[in-house]
Design a protein around this motif. Structure first.
Motif, PDB file in Angstrom:
ATOM      1  N   VAL A  14       0.862  -1.174   0.000  1.00 23.93           N
ATOM      2  CA  VAL A  14       0.000   0.000   0.000  1.00 23.93           C
ATOM      3  C   VAL A  14       0.900   1.225   0.000  1.00 23.93           C
ATOM      4  O   VAL A  14       2.101   1.128   0.241  1.00 23.93           O
ATOM      5  CB  VAL A  14      -0.945   0.032   1.232  1.00 23.93           C
ATOM      6  CG1 VAL A  14      -1.956  -1.105   1.188  1.00 23.93           C
ATOM      7  CG2 VAL A  14      -0.169   0.002   2.534  1.00 23.93           C
ATOM      8  N   ALA A  23      -6.009  -1.173   4.313  1.00 28.87           N
ATOM      9  CA  ALA A  23      -4.926  -2.119   4.600  1.00 28.87           C
ATOM     10  C   ALA A  23      -5.472  -3.356   5.312  1.00 28.87           C
ATOM     11  O   ALA A  23      -5.105  -4.485   4.985  1.00 28.87           O
ATOM     12  CB  ALA A  23      -3.854  -1.443   5.442  1.00 28.87           C
ATOM     13  N   VAL A  35       1.092  -5.536   5.716  1.00 25.01           N
ATOM     14  CA  VAL A  35       1.224  -4.878   4.414  1.00 25.01           C
ATOM     15  C   VAL A  35       2.520  -4.076   4.459  1.00 25.01           C
ATOM     16  O   VAL A  35       2.900  -3.542   5.507  1.00 25.01           O
ATOM     17  CB  VAL A  35       0.043  -3.940   4.064  1.00 25.01           C
ATOM     18  CG1 VAL A  35      -1.229  -4.721   3.815  1.00 25.01           C
ATOM     19  CG2 VAL A  35      -0.174  -2.885   5.129  1.00 25.01           C
TER      20      VAL A  35
END
Length: 148
Positions: A14, A23, A35
């Motif tokens: 992300v 997320a 992430v």
């Protein structure tokens, strides 16, 4: 053995400005616990942080922070530890233990993200190696019975 041979090449990524709920949805959808936050430069993705499911729970939910009011950039661990593809697995395990981290983004020589190695990956690898060793013992015993 190097990380190049064992790291997971499918990394959830992300940007800094993405929301925490985005997320979290991504982690849930892919059954992952993290992430990696990246910045794109010249078509390459460079890791600048990481957010784990535990970060979301301990830093936001437990403190009753409105998760819609913060971005992953606000929450991410900025003191990110990275590994290189050529790094040795045994040395990587020692680094992870020393630093107390369970997930380690893996980068190429240019520093661009190419994968991730997790505690789960390493446990699977070691379990497979132990299985092979146990099979060796059983095989040796079978051969001994056959020829003696």
């Amino acid at each position: 053995m190097t990380l190049k041979t064992i790291c997971n090449r499918e990394v959830l990524i992300v940007g800094k400005n993405d929301t925490v709920p985005e997320a979290a949805r991504l982690m849930r959808e892919h059954h992952a616990g993290d992430v990696v936050i990246v910045e794109e430069r010249d078509g390459l993705r460079f890791p600048v942080g990481i957010v784990t499911d535990r970060d979301i729970v301990i830093e936001l939910i437990a403190k009753e922070v409105d998760i819609h009011s913060v971005t992953v950039g606000d929450v991410m661990c900025q003191d990110i530890v990275l590994a290189k593809e050529e790094d040795d697995v045994d040395e990587t395990i020692k680094i992870m233990r020393h630093k107390g981290i369970r997930r380690l983004p893996v980068v190429d020589q240019a520093g661009a993200l190419v994968g991730i190695v997790t505690l789960d990956d390493l446990i699977d690898l070691i379990a497979e190696q132990l299985k092979d060793l146990a099979g060796l013992i059983a095989r040796q015993q079978d051969l001994e019975k056959k020829y003696r």
